[in-house]
Structures are given as structure tokens and as C-alpha cells.
Design an enzyme around this catalytic site. Structure first.
Site, PDB file in Angstrom:
ATOM      1  N   ASP B 342      58.530  28.567 -29.317  1.00  0.00           N
ATOM      2  CA  ASP B 342      59.295  29.757 -29.647  1.00  0.00           C
ATOM      3  C   ASP B 342      58.203  30.874 -29.339  1.00  0.00           C
ATOM      4  O   ASP B 342      57.263  30.585 -30.132  1.00  0.00           O
ATOM      5  CB  ASP B 342      59.955  29.769 -30.826  1.00  0.00           C
ATOM      6  CG  ASP B 342      61.306  28.882 -30.488  1.00  0.00           C
ATOM      7  OD1 ASP B 342      62.102  29.229 -29.575  1.00  0.00           O
ATOM      8  OD2 ASP B 342      61.685  28.276 -31.530  1.00  0.00           O
ATOM      9  N   ALA B 415      69.191  51.807 -40.005  1.00  0.00           N
ATOM     10  CA  ALA B 415      69.642  51.298 -38.838  1.00  0.00           C
ATOM     11  C   ALA B 415      70.444  52.347 -37.852  1.00  0.00           C
ATOM     12  O   ALA B 415      70.710  52.186 -36.750  1.00  0.00           O
ATOM     13  CB  ALA B 415      70.446  50.049 -38.849  1.00  0.00           C
ATOM     14  N   THR B 417      70.117  55.815 -38.176  1.00  0.00           N
ATOM     15  CA  THR B 417      69.418  56.954 -37.715  1.00  0.00           C
ATOM     16  C   THR B 417      68.157  56.101 -36.613  1.00  0.00           C
ATOM     17  O   THR B 417      67.750  57.124 -35.770  1.00  0.00           O
ATOM     18  CB  THR B 417      68.637  57.794 -38.652  1.00  0.00           C
ATOM     19  OG1 THR B 417      67.803  56.575 -39.577  1.00  0.00           O
ATOM     20  CG2 THR B 417      69.681  58.527 -39.693  1.00  0.00           C
ATOM     21  N   MET B 419      65.307  56.169 -37.281  1.00  0.00           N
ATOM     22  CA  MET B 419      64.212  57.005 -37.569  1.00  0.00           C
ATOM     23  C   MET B 419      63.668  56.938 -39.152  1.00  0.00           C
ATOM     24  O   MET B 419      64.576  56.739 -39.948  1.00  0.00           O
ATOM     25  CB  MET B 419      64.438  58.360 -37.176  1.00  0.00           C
ATOM     26  CG  MET B 419      64.998  58.712 -35.903  1.00  0.00           C
ATOM     27  SD  MET B 419      64.871  60.677 -35.588  1.00  0.00           S
ATOM     28  CE  MET B 419      66.106  61.205 -36.699  1.00  0.00           C
ATOM     29  N   SER B 420      62.358  57.171 -39.465  1.00  0.00           N
ATOM     30  CA  SER B 420      62.242  57.503 -40.651  1.00  0.00           C
ATOM     31  C   SER B 420      61.203  58.872 -40.424  1.00  0.00           C
ATOM     32  O   SER B 420      60.839  59.155 -39.471  1.00  0.00           O
ATOM     33  CB  SER B 420      61.364  56.282 -41.191  1.00  0.00           C
ATOM     34  OG  SER B 420      60.011  56.164 -40.304  1.00  0.00           O
ATOM     35  N   ASP B 564      64.324  25.069 -35.758  1.00  0.00           N
ATOM     36  CA  ASP B 564      64.837  25.098 -37.131  1.00  0.00           C
ATOM     37  C   ASP B 564      66.461  25.475 -37.328  1.00  0.00           C
ATOM     38  O   ASP B 564      67.178  25.030 -38.232  1.00  0.00           O
ATOM     39  CB  ASP B 564      63.744  26.017 -38.069  1.00  0.00           C
ATOM     40  CG  ASP B 564      64.098  27.533 -37.270  1.00  0.00           C
ATOM     41  OD1 ASP B 564      64.741  27.649 -36.322  1.00  0.00           O
ATOM     42  OD2 ASP B 564      63.370  28.346 -37.887  1.00  0.00           O
ATOM     43  N   ASP B 568      69.757  25.004 -32.386  1.00  0.00           N
ATOM     44  CA  ASP B 568      68.845  24.526 -31.774  1.00  0.00           C
ATOM     45  C   ASP B 568      69.016  22.979 -31.631  1.00  0.00           C
ATOM     46  O   ASP B 568      68.187  21.961 -31.053  1.00  0.00           O
ATOM     47  CB  ASP B 568      67.367  24.470 -32.573  1.00  0.00           C
ATOM     48  CG  ASP B 568      66.693  25.988 -32.608  1.00  0.00           C
ATOM     49  OD1 ASP B 568      66.857  26.426 -31.514  1.00  0.00           O
ATOM     50  OD2 ASP B 568      65.983  26.606 -33.170  1.00  0.00           O
TER      51      ASP B 568
END
Lengths: 551, 729
Positions: B342, B415, B417, B419-420, B564, B568
Site C-alpha cells: 500500500d 472541508a 471552505t 481554505m485556512s 488491515d 482487504d
């Protein structure tokens, strides 16, 4: 030209000829065993026998076909000899006695051609031609067919099919053995070998006595005797007889014919598995062992060991002067390295170590290059065992030509290499334990070698005689017959089972982590395994025979 | 787990256990402690029982031989007969000792595990359904061993979890040190891939409802105990094959020795004048000597150590906190052709990180860095943190505490916008607002604030996306001016250090590595190239993974993978070597054939090496064992027969002092070499990744050539000492 120079030239010219021929001839054999088109004669034979040439056989069916064919051959040959006095061209000989007929029938069907009898005074021409000579062809073809089946096991994937025994047998006989035999017989006739149906010619000798000069279909029988690594001579003295092997150059030709198919089969192997280099590696193992053996035999014979040989400069006793010491030694090595067993000199008279070398050649299991077919499959089994140990040492489940060597494969390979040592050792011990060794003409270590040689030769399907031992007795004929039979067909069954198990596998693609089986290192390791396995098994017995005598 | 209890076999193991091995001592095992040999002695004696020994045909033959010589030594005592008998018994004992020592190492670990398996009383819930109210079900106390599959139990803080299962309700921190040796608690919660709990571990906080998934007596700990103790250890396929070969060799030598007698009697009869010796009389070779010859010839060295090698191989895995459910899986690991890894967590660090500040024309990089840092101070995502780190590393910008900057209002990342940023409204001067975030979101913000993102920004964004990175745009808006983009932050996957070297090694070993990722092909290719894997599977779904494994296997390849999650599980079951992470779901752990307690996906590489080492050790010792025979022949054959044929003394190239001392020396060497090789059998032959050719030449040189030479020296040295024993010379 000294004897040594002549001997070296003889060997070198053989090497050159084999190197030149193995490729075109191997390719021809490859086409024969992988071709799909059948000639009219072949189609006729298939119809006659009731075989569908397109039908494939599993290993079990293939093995049963081999066994059935061989069983019928033994019975036929046995009956033939038992009633020969009633047949045409019997030359007035009596029927062959039971144990003798059993021994000879088995001997010729198993490609051993051990001869307890003198051909010229026991077998009529018809038995020689229609009985023994036929087996010279088909027993050789059986060996090649089994080897081809094993190679198919490596080459094929996810199938139970190993080809068709009847097709292989027919094609190999008609397209490989027969044409060369015709050409070879003509060559031998030019060289002076006889070819007629004469019942013998009375002549008056110089001293006024009368002598019968025998005749017969000698040249034709001689050529397949060598080509098919059979070894059963028309005459008792085999290739030492001037009617079988008249001159030096016929001697060269016969040695060449002995080695021709065994040394070309690795090419067939390489072609069939699609990796010519794998074939070369197998050929290299054969060549290394053969060269070492031929050289040592020559050295032992030429340097002599013992009062008389040292006085005359070489061990001349029991060798034909027209071939000289070296050419005889080379022929003797070639005949024991293959399963031929034809002789042009008296092996019993070899120096102790020279004779020991001939013994050892057979004890190798006749893999360098070995009998037609038998040599290749014997060596492939040894390669499988080598791959197993070597493969573990590189940290993977061992694989050979992409096929994994798991417990089933190792079981079959182990059983294979158990058979002949078991037969040789048990047979020899039984002869001594029962007192049957008393027919040996010598006592002490040489007498021991004579007995050991007889069982080694029979169990390995060689057929050459050390001689110096009377084996025309019920115990010997029966015991050696059993050794020949088991020594031939048990390994064949194991080889075919191995082929079946390999063919079923999906090959593992090669990677950097795969043990390369075409490099010198692996070649050396196969040589080492062959020598060590043999040395370890037979050394105690050899110590009391040739070593005690020769050191 | 050795870290949870004092390691029974010296500190060297404890140091390596659970920690990634360094390159030098990769796949090495533990040192052998003489004390441990003594401790294992009673077990070794117990194993002399032929009913135990029949599993090992080679050593059974030796024991039968020892019984036979004991009878001979009793009826006709001599120093020679007694000495040979003693050493034959020692040979068997040493073989048993090797196995006992190997098992002993596991036993100590099993004892530690048993402690974790205390009998707890479980609180079983009857009638519980998800979301049921407290009065919707009733509780009852049952002993943990009585729990059945499907039972629902309640576990509260301080309780021991009564059996393996999945959390179906709640979240809790769990101390799993009993199993993993790792003392930091882990979080277990219902749903998702962290729902599996193991019986014997302890809930530290909160309460969880667990659905039991194990059958009674088949818990993870039970299996671990069985495994480390070597109880009902199945022989692996290669071990079976090797046993067959050894049995065949034993039969051949048995034949060679037994059939020798008539020949010896014949030879002795021929040389009637030769005096009788201890080795040979008119009745043939003495029983003592025949047995000695047989024992020296049959492959006792590998026969004695074969079982210990297998047990030690499993043990090495356990020391690395990997549990193999079968020896077959360990062997398969050595054969693996294709490794599926992975991307996230295995090849790359868990998250993308800022790698570069790309300024637009007219802005210098430091300005971009400064703005990026300011706007990321309130971004607690790993990506945001990495921007701060990069600014510090590249431009020496100290991290500023959000609270210490005056007049700053931070805009956290959401989530929605995407943006920070930060709004700086100083008392003097114009207000400045900085934003950093997804390219589309920030460019939209620039436009909304009267600016025009230059073409150059778009170009940077495309370039970064093109090479598999993630572009973040940094923009500022100063009052009274149009907003403008300052530059672009290049976020990229960071490949763990040393991965490329690891993959190069794999390639040298003939193993193809395939990276599995959910990324788009373009991104995947870029990372695959950087990491040096051979191939990649992009936008991979669990079905794709399964299909890939099937495809590889159809081509005859063996595939290993780690996993895991529950999704899978099919792929783990299909793979030839499926390593489940201990943090994973029960379904994944059930489907795989190994469990990594450290949940470290890179361990797959070590597992492959341990698998290879196991096979190499077997092959090397087999070669050594067979090669030894040559020297033994040179000792014993002249000793037996030189009395009859003096010329055979030529073979006595070691010039051993007497026939008796020669035979005894060979027998002693044969026994001592077993003890000498126990440490090697337990530790395994040194393994370094290399091509098969190189490995073969090296091992052939050491164990083949060494196997031929060493016994010549060893037997000679023993002879030099024992020749002084009266009755031997």
C-alpha cells in the site's frame, strides 16, 4: 606416431565430430519427436496397431504402454529362442535353455544386451535378425521415448498429457534409428564387416587343420548395436572380432555411433524446453564426466600398473593390437559411460584402476552421456536432486526449468536413484553370501571386482562383461535377469511419474531470485553431486575390489 | 512480546525484538547461552523415547545403532566398544538437545502469554441490539472460557477483554501490551478498521460492547501459545521434501553398509593370514564398526538440526512480533515473486507534506513562505503543520503562537471552505487578509475580492498536479487593493527514507514490487518513480487488488501483501502470504496467514528475508552434512580394511594413529559437529539480499567446500587427543 599421440587424436577427432554433428542431428531428432505429420508407412503402422496418433497419453497410460510393449517383447523373444531349432536359418542350433532364454530376452528388451552366450554358436540367424536386432532398435527407441516424455513434462504446462508412446516409438525407430543404421551398415561393410546369411565356410588352415569361418548379418547388427547403445555382439568377442570391427577407422566410427545420440539428446532437451542453454548445461555435465573418465582410463592403461605392463610400457593384455591400448581404453570408457556394453578389448585384463574406472562409469548410473534416452533422463533426475539442494541454498522452493521441485518430485527422484545402487549392492552381497561368487575365475580383490562388475553392468543395463566369471548358470542368469528387468523398468516408471507431476505444474517465471541452471557453477554442482553420491555409495565395495588391488 | 517479559536468552534478542533490524544483522536471531543447553537437557533426555524419535528417521537409526552397540559393549566390553557406544548415545542426545533448545526459547514466551490468559468473568448481554436502551437487555456473569461465537459482552474501564471480537458499540483506549509488548494504549472503536479487540488485553477507559468472534479455546492468545511452543507443528512442504531426500540417503547408506559384510568376509578369507583386529575378524566387520560407519555416513548433522531450524525460523518471526499461522506461510514468504505494498503508510509517510514554495513573478519566495506560514498557523491538519515546518526549515521563520500575534483573527480550515487563513487588522495601516488552500477555492476568493489570478498561477498549479503533487495557492488581500495570488505551495507525498534502497534489494532478490494506491494514475506514477517500485496499481479498489493477485498467480507467481481493512480480507485470503495488521479488523486477521503485532507494513520485507533464511539454512546444512562424508570415508575405510589389504592405508591421508582412534575420531566429530552447529541452526545462516547466483556461490563455498575441509581437520585434531587413551591406540 606414438600410441599416446594416436590416442589423443582419436579422442579429439571424436570430440570435434560430436560437436559438429550434435546440433543438426539434435534438431532433426527434435523435429521427429515434436512433428505432427505422419508418413504413409507410419499411418499404416498406427492403423495396424489400432492407435490414434493424435491421442495423448497421461503418464500412467504412457508407462503402461511401455510396460505392455516390453512384456510382449520379452515373451516373444523368449518363445523365439525356445523354438529356434524349428525355424529357418537356425544353423542347426538347439533351443536356448530356459534360464538362458529368460536372461537374453530380458537383456535385449531392457537395452542391456548382457550376453552369457557366444552368439555365433548359440543363436541362429533368424533369432539374431528378427529377434535380437529388432529389440536393438525398439529398446533404444523406448529409452529415447521415455526421455522425450520427461522433457515434455518440463516443457508442458498444466496438462496430464505426455505424448503418445506408440507414435514416439514408431517415429524414433523409423526416422532416427533406421536411416542411420542403413548408412552405418554400408560404411562398416566398406570397412570390411561381413554381411551375409552364410551358415559358415569350411576352410583349410595353413597348418592343414579345418576351420569354420562363420558369417551372418553382422554389419547391420553391429551398427544398431552401437547406435542404440545396445552392445549385444553378433560374436562372443563382440567388437574385438575383425568381422564386427575390422579396422581402426571402423573402431572410430563405432565409438562415434555409441556417443552420437546420447550427446545429441541434450540439444533436443534444450529445444523442447525453449532454452538451448539448458541443453548445453546438461551436455557440459556429460562432457566433463566423460572427458575425465576417458582421460583417466587412458592414463591408467598407458602408464600401466604391475610388472608386465610396466615392462612393455602399457597394459596390452586383452587388447587388440590393431586398435592399440589407447583406442581400446577410449572405446571401453565410451561403452561403459553409455549403456552400450559393446567391448573391443577384455575389461578383466585392464589394470586394477582402469577396470575400476570402467566400473565407476557404470555406477554413475550411466549418465555421461549414458544410454540412448536413459542417459538424459538419468542426468535430469540428478539435476533435479542438485536443484533441490542448491535451490534451498538460494532461499527459495527449488525449481528447475520453471517447475517446482516439491516433495512428490523429490520422492520420485529419490526412488529413481535408489534402484540401481540397491540392485548392485544386494546382488553382489547375495552372490558372496550364497557362494555363487565361486564361478569367478579370480580370487581376492580381482574376483570381487568380477562379481561386482557383473551386477553393476546388469543393473545399469550396460551389458558389458568384465568377463573372467562364468555366468551361464541358473542362479546367475536368473539373478542378473531380475537386475536388468528392475534396473530398467522401475526407473522408467519413476521417470514417467515425475514427468506427469512436472507437466501438471504451471511454470514459475524466472527472476533474479531463481537459481540459474545453465551457468558453470550449476554444471559443476551437478558433476559434484553425481560423483559424490556415487562415491559415497560404492566406495566401501570399491575399496575391497579395484582399490585394494590397484593402490 | 519479548519486551513485556525478560527475554530468556540474553539481551541481544530483547534489543532486536520489536525494533526494525539494522541492515547489518538483518534477520539474525539470538545468541546461544550454555545455560539454556543445560536447562534443555531434561527435555532432550525425554526425547530419547523412540515413540518421539520416530518422527526423525535419521536419528532413530542412530538410536537403534546405539542400542545395538550397547548390547555388544555389554557382552564383549572393550574401551573402544564403550567409547563408541557412549558417543553414539551422545549423538542422539545432541540432536534432541538442538530441538529442545529451539523449543525452550518458545516456551518462555508461551509462559508469558499464559499469564495474560487469566480466567476472567465476562459480562454477557442477553437481548442486546445495536442502539438498545439500557433496559432493553439484561446482563449475566459468565466465565470467559464459556463464551461462544456471537456472544455480546460488555467491557468497562479496568476490565480484561474476555475474548477476541469486534467492538460493536463505543470507543475505548485499550492496553495491548500483553500481546504486542507496546505499552502505549491504542484506541478501539466500533465500525471502521480499528474495531478488533483481542482477548487478554485490558480496557483502560470508557466502555465498549464487544461481539465475540472466536471459538472457545481458539483465541488469538491460544494460537500464539501453540505457535511459540511449537506444539502440533506441521512439517512444511520443503521440510517434507528434504526429509524424503534424507530418508533416501539413509536407505542407500544402510544398504551400502549391510551389503558390505559378505564382501568383507570374502576378503578376510582371501587374506587368511591377516591378523584379526577390533575392526575385522573372520566373522566380518565388527558390529561396532559397521554401526559407526553407518552413523558417520547417514546425514546425521542435518537430520539432527532440521527440526530445530524450523522451530527457530518461526521463533525469529515471533521475535519480530509477527505471528505466522503456519510454517507453510513462512516458506512461501521466501518464494514470493511479487510484493503488493500500500502506498500510504508503507511507501510514503502517512500524509502529504509541503515540499516547496513557488512564488509568482514579482514576489519572492520568502514572502510566500511568510504568508503561507501565517495562514497555516490555525490549520491543524498534517498538511497545514507541514507548511509551518517547511517555512521554518527553508526560511528560518520561527513558528508564531497564534495568540502572540496582535490583531489577528484566524480562519480555521474546514472541508466546506477548503481554505485556512488569517485576518490581520492592525490599528495602524491597512488590514491584510491571507488565505491558503485548494487552488480552485483560493482563486475564487481572489476573484471575489477584485483580483485576477495570473495565468502563471494556473500554470504552476497544472505543473504540480502533473508531477503528482498537490498545489495549494497562497493569496493575500490588502485593503483598498485587489486581491492577488502570491504563489503556490507544492505538497507532495514523502517517500520514507531508505525505501528505494529496499526496493533495489528486492529487485536483486528477484522480487517485483507493486504499489497499490487510490491516487490517480498520474500521481501514482510520479510516486512510483520516486520510490523506485517496479509497478503500480492506481485508483485501486479492493476488487482491483484481488484481480491483480489472481493475475499474478495465474502466471505462476507467488504474491505477498499486507492489509488491515475488512475489504482487504478477500485479497489477503487470496495472496500466498497475507500479512494482516494487528490494528486491523478481525476479518482481515482471519483472512491473512500472518499477523503483524506492530502493524508495520514494511515488515513484509523482513518476513520475506526470514523465509529465505529458513530455506538457506536447511540447504546449507544439508550440503555441509553430505560433504562431511568424504573425510569420514578417508578415516573409516582404511581403518576397517588396511588390516587385510595394507595398500589401503594409502587412503589414510590424515595419518590417523590407529584404526580404533580413526573410527572413534570420526564418530566423535560427527557428534560434536551437531552441538557446534546448534547456534547456526537457531540463528540461521547469514542472509544478505543478493541474486541467486551470488548466494549459491557463497553458500557453496562456505558450506560445500567448508563441509569437505573442516572434518579432515576436526577428525585429525580429535585423533591427536584420543590416541593417548589406552585401548584406543
Amino acid at each position: 606416431m606414438t600410441v599416446t599421440t594416436a590416442g589423443v587424436l582419436f579422442i579429439l577427432s571424436l570430440v570435434v565430430a560430436l560437436v559438429a554433428v550434435h546440433k543438426p542431428f539434435g534438431d532433426h531428432m527434435f523435429r521427429v519427436v515434436s512433428g505432427q505429420r505422419h508418413s504413409r508407412v507410419e499411418r499404416g503402422i498406427y492403423r495396424l496397431v489400432g492407435v490414434d496418433p493424435a491421442a495423448e497419453q497421461t503418464w500412467g497410460v504412457y508407462a503402461r504402454s511401455v510396460l505392455a510393449f516390453s512384456a510382449v517383447s520379452v515373451l516373444f523373444l523368449y518363445g523365439f529362442m525356445r523354438v529356434q531349432n524349428h525355424l529357418w536359418l537356425s544353423l542347426g542350433f538347439d533351443p536356448v535353455m530356459t534360464h538362458g532364454a529368460w536372461n537374453t530376452a530380458v537383456s535385449f528388451v531392457t537395452n542391456t544386451n548382457w550376453q552369457w552366450y557366444s552368439g555365433e554358436s548359440t543363436m541362429g540367424h533368424l533369432v539374431q535378425m528378427a529377434g535380437l536386432a529388432v529389440q536393438n532398435f525398439v529398446s533404444a527407441a523406448v529409452g529415447i521415448a521415455v526421455a522425450v516424455a520427461l522433457v515434455r513434462g518440463f516443457a508442458r504446462r498444466r496438462t496430464g498429457d505426455l505424448g503418445n508412446f506408440w507414435v514416439d516409438l514408431t517415429r524414433i525407430t523409423l526416422r532416427i534409428l533406421l536411416p542411420i543404421s542403413v548408412l552405418g551398415a554400408l560404411a562398416l561393410m566398406i570397412g570390411g564387416a561381413v554381411q551375409n546369411l552364410s551358415a559358415g565356410t569350411e576352410i583349410t588352415t595353413l597348418t592343414g587343420g579345418s576351420q569354420t569361418i562363420t558369417g551372418g548379418p553382422v554389419a547391420s547388427q553391429e551398427v544398431i548395436k552401437e547406435l542404440g547403445t545396445n552392445g549385444g555382439g553378433f560374436y562372443n568377442v563382440n567388437s574385438a572380432h575383425p568381422f564386427e570391427n575390422p579396422t581402426r577407422w571402423t573402431n572410430w566410427l563405432e565409438t562415434f555411433l555409441i556417443l552420437l545420440i546420447p550427446f545429441s539428446l541434450p540439444r533436443v532437451f534444450g529445444r523442447m524446453v525453449g532454452q538451448n542453454r539448458q541443453g548445453y548445461a546438461i551436455a557440459a555435465v556429460m562432457a566433463i564426466l566423460a572427458t575425465a573418465s576417458i582421460t583417466l582410463t587412458n592414463v591408467f592403461e598407458l602408464t600401466g600398473n604391475g610388472t608386465v605392463p610396466q615392462a612393455v610400457g602399457a597394459a596390452l593384455e586383452g587388447k587388440e593390437v590393431r586398435f592399440d591400448v589407447s583406442n581400446s581404453a577410449t572405446f571401453a570408457a565410451a561403452t561403459t559411460l553409455t549403456s552400450t556394453g559393446a567391448v573391443n578389448s577384455f575389461h578383466d585384463s585392464y589394470t586394477a584402476l582402469g577396470g575400476g574406472m570402467l566400473l565407476l562409469n557404470m555406477m554413475f548410473g550411466e549418465v555421461a552421456p549414458g544410454g540412448v534416452g536413459a542417459g538424459l533422463y538419468g542426468l535430469l533426475v540428478l539435476a533435479v536432486i542438485t536443484v533441490f539442494v542448491a535451490g534451498l541454498m538460494v532461499g527459495r522452493t527449488p525449481e528447475y526449468i520453471g517447475k517446482k521441485i516439491g516433495s512428490r518430485e523429490i520422492k520420485l527422484a529419490s526412488l529413481y536413484f535408489l534402484v540401481t545402487p540397491a540392485l548392485v549392492l544386494i546382488g553382489t552381497a547375495a552372490a558372496f553370501a550364497t557362494g555363487n561368487n565361486s564361478t569367478a575365475l579370480n580370487v581376492g580383490p580381482h574376483g570381487l571386482s568380477e562379481v561386482l562388475y557383473a551386477f553393476t553392468s546388469a543393473s545399469n543395463n550396460n551389458g558389458s562383461a568384465f568377463a573372467g566369471i562364468t555366468v551361464n548358470a541358473p542362479w546367475w542368469n536368473t539373478a542378473l535377469g531380475i537386475c536388468m528387468l528392475l534396473g530398467r523398468f522401475l526407473p522408467i516408471i519413476f521417470v514417467l511419474a515425475l514427468a506427469g507431476s512436472l507437466a501438471r505444474q504451471q511454470p514459475v517465471p524466472a527472476s533474479e531470485g531463481t537459481l540459474p541452471t545453465h551457468r558453470p557453477l550449476f554444471v559443476g554442482m551437478v558433476v559434484g553431486v553425481t560423483v559424490i553420491l556415487v562415491a559415497l555409495t560404492f566406495l566401501p565395495a570399491l575399496a575391497l575390489g579395484p582399490l585394494a588391488e590397484g593402490l | 512480546m519479548t519486551t513485556s517479559t525478560p527475554a530468556p536468552h540474553g539481551t541481544a534478542d530483547a534489543a532486536t525484538a520489536g525494533t526494525p533490524a539494522t541492515h547489518g544483522d538483518r534477520a539474525s536471531g539470538g545468541l546461544l547461552d550454555p545455560k539454556q543447553m543445560i536447562k534443555s537437557l531434561p527435555d532432550a533426555l525425554r526425547k530419547l523415547d523412540p515413540r518421539t524419535l520416530w518422527r526423525n528417521p535419521v536419528m532413530l537409526i542412530v538410536e537403534i545403532g546405539a542400542v545395538f552397540t550397547t548390547l555388544l559393549a555389554v557382552t564383549d566390553p572393550s574401551v573402544f566398544a564403550i567409547a563408541i557406544t557412549v558417543w553414539l548415545w551422545l549423538t542422539v542426545l545432541f540432536a534432541n538437545l538442538a530441538e529442545a533448545v529451539a523449543e525452550g526459547r518458545g516456551k518462555a514466551q508461551a509462559a508469558a502469554l499464559r499469564k495474560a490468559k487469566t480466567d476472567t468473568i465476562a459480562t454477557r448481554l442477553i437481548g442486546w441490539t445495536p442502539g438498545a436502551r439500557a433496559n432493553g437487555y439484561r446482563e449475566e456473569a459468565v466465565p470467559a472460557p464459556d463464551l461462544k461465537q456471537g456472544d455480546i459482552v460488555l467491557v468497562e474501564a479496568g476490565d480484561i477483554i474476555p475474548g477476541d471480537g469486534d467492538v460493536v458499540e463505543g470507543i475505548a483506549s485499550v492496553d495491548e501490551s500483553a500481546i504486542t509488548g507496546e505499552s502505549a494504549p491504542v484506541i478501539r472503536e466500533s465500525g471502521g478498521d480499528r474495531s478488533a479487540v483481542t482477548g487478554g488485553t485490558k480496557v483502560l477507559s470508557d466502555r465498549i460492547v464487544v461481539k465475540i468472534t472466536q471459538k472457545p479455546g481458539e483465541s488469538f492468545i491460544d494460537r500464539m501459545i501453540n505457535l511459540v511452543e511449537g506444539a502440533n507443528r506441521q512439517k512444511t512442504p520443503n521440510e517434507i521434501a528434504l526429509n524424503i531426500l534424507l530418508a533416501a540417503l539413509t536407505i542407500i547408506f544402510l544398504l551400502a553398509v549391510v551389503t558390505l559384510q559378505p564382501l568383507a568376509i570374502f576378503s578376510k578369507g582371501y587374506q587368511g593370514a591377516a591378523p584379526d583386529t577390533q575392526a575385522i575378524t573372520d566373522a566380518g566387520v565388527s558390529g561396532i564398526v559397521l554401526v559407526s560407519l553407518l552413523v558417520c555416513l547417514i546425514p546425521t548433522t542435518i537430520g539432527a538440526l532440521l527440526s530445530a531450524i524450523g522451530i527457530a525460523g518461526m521463533d525469529r518471526l515471533v521475535q519480530r512480533n509477527v505471528l505466522a499461522m503456519s510454517g507453510r506461510a513462512v516458506e512461501a514468504a521466501g518464494d514470493v515473486n511479487t510484493l503488493l505494498l500500500d502506498k500510504t503508510g508503507t511507501i510514503t509517510l502517512g500524509n502529504r507534506q509541503a515540499a516547496e514554495f513557488v512564488p509568482v513573478e514579482g514576489v519572492n519566495a520568502a514572502t510566500v513562505a511568510d504568508a503561507a506560514q501565517l495562514s497555516s498557523l490555525a490549520d491543524e491538519t498534517p498538511e497545514g503543520r507541514s507548511v509551518v515546518v517547511l517555512a521554518k526549515n527553508e526560511f528560518g521563520l520561527r513558528e508564531r503562537e497564534p495568540g502572540l500575534i496582535p490583531h489577528a483573527t484566524f480562519v480555521p480550515f474546514t472541508a466546506q471552505t477548503r481554505m485556512s487563513g488569517v485576518d490581520l487588522t492592525p490599528d495602524v495601516g491597512p488590514a491584510r487578509r491571507i488565505r491558503k488552500g485548494a487552488a480552485a477555492a483560493v482563486m475564487k476568493w481572489v476573484r471575489e475580492n477584485g483580483g485576477h489570478p495570473t495565468e502563471q498561477v494556473g500554470q504552476f498549479v497544472d505543473e504540480i498536479s502533473g508531477i503528482g503533487g498537490t498545489p495549494l495557492v497562497v493569496a493575500e488581500h490588502v485593503d483598498d487593493q485587489p486581491a492577488r495570488a502570491l504563489g503556490v505551495i507544492h505538497l507532495k507525498d514523502v517517500v520514507k527514507t531508505g525505501m528505494r534502497e529496499r526496493f533495489d534489494e528486492m529487485r536483486r532478490m528477484g522480487i517485483r514490487t507493486v504499489m497499490i494506491t487510490g491516487d490517480n494514475p498520474r500521481t501514482a506514477r510520479a510516486i512510483a518513480e520516486e520510490a523506485g517500485v517496479d509497478d503500480f496499481l492506481a485508483e485501486a479498489t479492493p476488487e482491483d487488488k484481488l484481480a491483480l493477485i489472481r493475475k499474478e498467480q495465474e502466471g505462476g507467481r507467488l504474491v505477498a501483501m499486507t492489509g488491515d481493512g475488512t475489504n482487504d480480507a478477500p485479497a489477503l485470503a487470496q495472496a500466498d502470504v497475507g500479512v494482516a495488521m494487528n490494528t486491523g479488523t478481525s476479518a482481515a486477521k482471519e483472512a491473512g496467514n500472518m499477523v503483524d503485532l506492530d502493524s508495520d507494513p514494511t515488515k513484509l520485507i523482513e518476513i520475506v528475508e526470514i523465509g529465505k533464511q529458513l530455506l538457506i539454512t536447511r540447504g546449507a546444512l544439508t550440503t555441509f552434512s553430505i560433504a562431511n562424508d568424504i573425510a569420514k570415508y578417508f578415516a573409516i575405510i582404511p581403518a576397517m580394511f588396511a588390516g587385510i589389504y595394507p595398500s589401503l592405508d594409502t587412503l589414510n591421508i590424515m595419518r590417523l594413529s590407529s584404526p580404533e582412534s580413526a573410527i572413534l575420531s570420526a564418530v566423535i566429530f560427527n557428534a560434536v559437529v551437531i552441538v557446534a552447529l546448534i547456534p547456526l541452526a537457531l540463528r540461521g545462516v547469514r542472509y544478505r539480499p543478493a541474486s541467486a547466483s551470488k548466494l549459491l556461490s557463497r553458500n557453496l563455498l562456505v558450506y560445500g567446500l567448508g563441509g569437505i575441509v573442516v572434518p579432515f581437520i576436526g577428525i585429525k585434531l580429535i585423533d591427536l587427543v584420543i590416541q593417548f587413551i589406552p585401548g584406543i591406540s
